[in-house]
Scaffold this motif. Sequence first.
Motif, short mmCIF file in Angstrom:
data_model
loop_
_atom_site.label_atom_id
_atom_site.label_comp_id
_atom_site.label_asym_id
_atom_site.label_seq_id
_atom_site.Cartn_x
_atom_site.Cartn_y
_atom_site.Cartn_z
N GLU A 87 0.79 -1.22 0.00
CA GLU A 87 0.00 0.00 0.00
C GLU A 87 0.83 1.28 0.00
O GLU A 87 0.27 2.36 -0.17
N LEU A 88 2.11 1.16 0.20
CA LEU A 88 2.97 2.33 0.18
C LEU A 88 3.95 2.23 -0.99
O LEU A 88 4.55 1.17 -1.19
N PRO A 89 4.11 3.31 -1.73
CA PRO A 89 5.09 3.27 -2.81
C PRO A 89 6.51 3.21 -2.24
O PRO A 89 6.74 3.69 -1.12
N PRO A 90 7.45 2.65 -2.99
CA PRO A 90 8.84 2.64 -2.51
C PRO A 90 9.30 4.06 -2.21
O PRO A 90 8.99 5.00 -2.94
N GLY A 91 9.99 4.21 -1.12
CA GLY A 91 10.52 5.51 -0.74
C GLY A 91 9.53 6.40 -0.01
O GLY A 91 9.85 7.54 0.31
N ALA A 92 8.33 5.91 0.25
CA ALA A 92 7.36 6.71 1.00
C ALA A 92 7.94 7.04 2.37
O ALA A 92 8.62 6.22 2.99
N ASP A 93 7.69 8.22 2.83
CA ASP A 93 8.22 8.71 4.10
C ASP A 93 7.09 8.74 5.15
O ASP A 93 6.28 9.67 5.16
N PRO A 94 7.02 7.73 6.01
CA PRO A 94 5.94 7.68 7.01
C PRO A 94 5.89 8.92 7.90
O PRO A 94 4.81 9.41 8.23
N LYS A 95 7.04 9.45 8.27
CA LYS A 95 7.05 10.62 9.14
C LYS A 95 6.43 11.83 8.42
O LYS A 95 5.66 12.59 9.01
N LEU A 96 6.72 11.98 7.14
CA LEU A 96 6.12 13.07 6.38
C LEU A 96 4.60 12.90 6.29
O LEU A 96 3.85 13.86 6.48
N LEU A 97 4.14 11.67 6.03
CA LEU A 97 2.70 11.43 5.98
C LEU A 97 2.04 11.80 7.31
O LEU A 97 1.02 12.49 7.33
N LEU A 98 2.64 11.37 8.40
CA LEU A 98 2.07 11.68 9.71
C LEU A 98 2.13 13.18 10.02
O LEU A 98 1.18 13.74 10.59
N ASP A 99 3.22 13.83 9.64
CA ASP A 99 3.33 15.27 9.87
C ASP A 99 2.25 16.04 9.10
O ASP A 99 1.63 16.96 9.62
N LEU A 100 2.03 15.65 7.85
CA LEU A 100 1.01 16.32 7.05
C LEU A 100 -0.38 16.10 7.62
O LEU A 100 -1.20 17.04 7.71
#
Length: 123
Positions: A77-90
């Motif tokens: 469900e996540l593309p390669p290189g997805a940044d979990p911290k960025l997703l959560l911050d947004l």
Amino acid sequence: MLDIDIPDTGSLRGDLIALTEQVAALVTGVRTRAVVRALASGTGLADDELAALARDFFADRFAREQPVFARAAARGELPPGADPKLLLDLIAGAVWVRAVLRNEPVPPGFAAAVVDGVLPGTG
């Protein structure tokens, strides 16, 4: 640290909506609102002490949320290189801006709208 439930809804979207609802409850809760406002305004504690508390809280929360992203990666469900911290911050940032900085209510459906706007491939 504050106790949080790490959701396992079977999808990244569902898990992120559940986490977003927890963030909304945290920043608008009767017992936590004053602390959140003090954190956002920087009042009530020495700068170094406040920064250390905030850093420890958010590091602990992010560490606890890692299973959400590990499961999502395993499901593809996540593309390669997805940044979990960025997703959560947004996602969390949208809640903080609405509830804390604008002092507006977080309406029903807000969590889903934010997640859908941020999650890769769904916005």
